[in-house]
Design a protein around this motif. Sequence first.
Motif, mmCIF file in Angstrom:
data_model
loop_
_atom_site.group_PDB
_atom_site.id
_atom_site.type_symbol
_atom_site.label_atom_id
_atom_site.label_comp_id
_atom_site.label_asym_id
_atom_site.label_seq_id
_atom_site.Cartn_x
_atom_site.Cartn_y
_atom_site.Cartn_z
ATOM 1 N N ARG A 25 0.835 -1.210 0.000
ATOM 2 C CA ARG A 25 0.000 0.000 0.000
ATOM 3 C C ARG A 25 0.868 1.257 0.000
ATOM 4 N NH1 ARG A 25 -1.510 2.509 4.363
ATOM 5 N NH2 ARG A 25 -2.994 4.180 4.202
ATOM 6 N N ILE A 26 1.894 1.260 0.817
ATOM 7 C CA ILE A 26 2.810 2.407 0.871
ATOM 8 C C ILE A 26 3.536 2.575 -0.462
ATOM 9 C CG2 ILE A 26 4.886 3.344 1.992
ATOM 10 C CD1 ILE A 26 2.317 3.433 3.717
ATOM 11 N N GLU A 27 3.944 1.467 -1.063
ATOM 12 C CA GLU A 27 4.605 1.544 -2.374
ATOM 13 C C GLU A 27 3.664 2.176 -3.404
ATOM 14 O OE1 GLU A 27 6.748 -1.229 -5.765
ATOM 15 O OE2 GLU A 27 5.385 -2.178 -4.331
ATOM 16 N N ASP A 28 2.391 1.790 -3.399
ATOM 17 C CA ASP A 28 1.419 2.367 -4.333
ATOM 18 C C ASP A 28 1.264 3.868 -4.116
ATOM 19 O OD1 ASP A 28 0.949 -0.087 -5.520
ATOM 20 O OD2 ASP A 28 -0.909 -0.469 -4.406
ATOM 21 N N ILE A 29 1.225 4.294 -2.873
ATOM 22 C CA ILE A 29 1.110 5.723 -2.563
ATOM 23 C C ILE A 29 2.326 6.472 -3.083
ATOM 24 C CG2 ILE A 29 1.087 7.423 -0.672
ATOM 25 C CD1 ILE A 29 -0.605 5.318 0.909
ATOM 26 N N ILE A 30 3.509 5.917 -2.844
ATOM 27 C CA ILE A 30 4.740 6.552 -3.335
ATOM 28 C C ILE A 30 4.722 6.640 -4.852
ATOM 29 C CG2 ILE A 30 7.253 6.274 -3.549
ATOM 30 C CD1 ILE A 30 7.149 5.063 -0.664
ATOM 31 N N ASP A 31 4.326 5.548 -5.520
ATOM 32 C CA ASP A 31 4.259 5.558 -6.986
ATOM 33 C C ASP A 31 3.323 6.660 -7.490
ATOM 34 O OD1 ASP A 31 6.046 3.455 -7.224
ATOM 35 O OD2 ASP A 31 4.487 1.937 -7.499
ATOM 36 N N GLU A 32 2.163 6.807 -6.843
ATOM 37 C CA GLU A 32 1.215 7.850 -7.249
ATOM 38 C C GLU A 32 1.804 9.239 -7.061
ATOM 39 O OE1 GLU A 32 -2.505 7.232 -5.233
ATOM 40 O OE2 GLU A 32 -2.723 5.223 -6.080
ATOM 41 N N LEU A 33 2.526 9.438 -5.971
ATOM 42 C CA LEU A 33 3.147 10.738 -5.718
ATOM 43 C C LEU A 33 4.261 11.031 -6.722
ATOM 44 C CD1 LEU A 33 3.262 10.588 -1.825
ATOM 45 C CD2 LEU A 33 1.904 12.196 -3.208
ATOM 46 N N VAL A 34 5.005 10.014 -7.095
ATOM 47 C CA VAL A 34 6.085 10.208 -8.069
ATOM 48 C C VAL A 34 5.510 10.559 -9.437
ATOM 49 C CG1 VAL A 34 7.944 9.065 -9.355
ATOM 50 C CG2 VAL A 34 7.775 8.764 -6.874
ATOM 51 N N VAL A 35 4.545 9.787 -9.877
ATOM 52 C CA VAL A 35 3.980 9.986 -11.218
ATOM 53 C C VAL A 35 3.181 11.280 -11.303
ATOM 54 C CG1 VAL A 35 2.359 9.039 -12.913
ATOM 55 C CG2 VAL A 35 3.962 7.522 -11.744
ATOM 56 N N GLY A 36 2.470 11.625 -10.247
ATOM 57 C CA GLY A 36 1.663 12.854 -10.266
ATOM 58 C C GLY A 36 0.656 12.806 -11.397
ATOM 59 N N ASP A 37 0.584 13.876 -12.167
ATOM 60 C CA ASP A 37 -0.353 13.912 -13.289
ATOM 61 C C ASP A 37 0.247 13.307 -14.560
ATOM 62 O OD1 ASP A 37 1.399 15.849 -14.226
ATOM 63 O OD2 ASP A 37 -0.048 17.490 -14.119
ATOM 64 N N GLY A 38 1.470 12.799 -14.464
ATOM 65 C CA GLY A 38 2.113 12.132 -15.590
ATOM 66 C C GLY A 38 2.749 13.060 -16.606
ATOM 67 N N SER A 39 2.771 14.343 -16.322
ATOM 68 C CA SER A 39 3.282 15.309 -17.302
ATOM 69 C C SER A 39 4.794 15.505 -17.255
ATOM 70 C CB SER A 39 2.589 16.654 -17.103
ATOM 71 O OG SER A 39 2.925 17.196 -15.837
ATOM 72 N N ASP A 40 5.460 14.967 -16.236
ATOM 73 C CA ASP A 40 6.901 15.192 -16.081
ATOM 74 C C ASP A 40 7.639 13.856 -16.111
ATOM 75 O OD1 ASP A 40 9.479 15.903 -15.413
ATOM 76 O OD2 ASP A 40 8.919 17.050 -13.627
ATOM 77 N N ASP A 41 8.232 13.534 -17.264
ATOM 78 C CA ASP A 41 8.965 12.270 -17.427
ATOM 79 C C ASP A 41 10.209 12.176 -16.558
ATOM 80 O OD1 ASP A 41 7.114 11.491 -19.294
ATOM 81 O OD2 ASP A 41 8.353 12.001 -21.030
ATOM 82 N N ALA A 42 10.687 13.289 -16.036
ATOM 83 C CA ALA A 42 11.894 13.285 -15.208
ATOM 84 C C ALA A 42 11.616 12.769 -13.800
ATOM 85 C CB ALA A 42 12.488 14.690 -15.139
ATOM 86 N N ARG A 43 10.348 12.704 -13.419
ATOM 87 C CA ARG A 43 9.985 12.207 -12.085
ATOM 88 C C ARG A 43 9.999 10.688 -12.138
ATOM 89 N NH1 ARG A 43 7.578 15.731 -8.509
ATOM 90 N NH2 ARG A 43 6.361 14.050 -7.578
ATOM 91 N N PHE A 44 11.076 10.095 -11.611
ATOM 92 C CA PHE A 44 11.212 8.638 -11.660
ATOM 93 C C PHE A 44 12.031 8.147 -10.480
ATOM 94 C CE2 PHE A 44 13.444 4.747 -12.797
ATOM 95 C CZ PHE A 44 12.373 3.949 -13.172
ATOM 96 N N VAL A 45 11.551 7.110 -9.855
ATOM 97 C CA VAL A 45 12.305 6.373 -8.847
ATOM 98 C C VAL A 45 11.724 4.955 -8.830
ATOM 99 C CG1 VAL A 45 10.857 7.096 -6.904
ATOM 100 C CG2 VAL A 45 13.187 6.350 -6.474
ATOM 101 N N VAL A 46 12.563 3.967 -8.721
ATOM 102 C CA VAL A 46 12.106 2.584 -8.636
ATOM 103 C C VAL A 46 11.616 2.328 -7.223
ATOM 104 C CG1 VAL A 46 12.826 0.163 -8.770
ATOM 105 C CG2 VAL A 46 13.712 1.813 -10.421
ATOM 106 N N THR A 47 10.466 1.650 -7.113
ATOM 107 C CA THR A 47 9.943 1.285 -5.798
ATOM 108 C C THR A 47 9.739 -0.224 -5.735
ATOM 109 O OG1 THR A 47 7.639 1.600 -6.486
ATOM 110 C CG2 THR A 47 8.754 3.491 -5.497
ATOM 111 N N THR A 48 9.919 -0.781 -4.553
ATOM 112 C CA THR A 48 9.650 -2.194 -4.314
ATOM 113 C C THR A 48 9.011 -2.325 -2.944
ATOM 114 O OG1 THR A 48 11.838 -2.586 -3.343
ATOM 115 C CG2 THR A 48 11.628 -2.982 -5.709
ATOM 116 N N SER A 49 8.212 -3.390 -2.775
ATOM 117 C CA SER A 49 7.621 -3.639 -1.464
ATOM 118 C C SER A 49 8.019 -5.028 -0.988
ATOM 119 C CB SER A 49 6.097 -3.493 -1.497
ATOM 120 O OG SER A 49 5.520 -4.445 -2.360
#
Length: 78
Positions: A25-49
């Motif tokens: 669940r925390i990984e999903d929240i982090i992924d949503e925060l990273v991606v945001g509205d999807g307009s910025d391709d530079a926002r990237f970090v690998v997440t694992t749970s």
Amino acid sequence: MAAFVEQCLCDNVALIAVAGEGAARIEDIIDELVVGDGSDDARFVVTTSHPNETVEEVLEFAGFWNDERNQPVQIVNL
């Protein structure tokens, strides 16, 4: 959580590995925060749970993470 994710992006963090109960669940929240509205391709970090692994096991996994930045592994408790 949003401030933590933004700091990780500013620090060019390569991997966020989440351990313990609720890790997926925390990984999903982090992924949503990273991606945001999807307009910025530079926002990237690998997440694992890792819900069924110890912190030591996750640290070992993270220690083997191979990227060109060769950054140290850090534990962050939220």
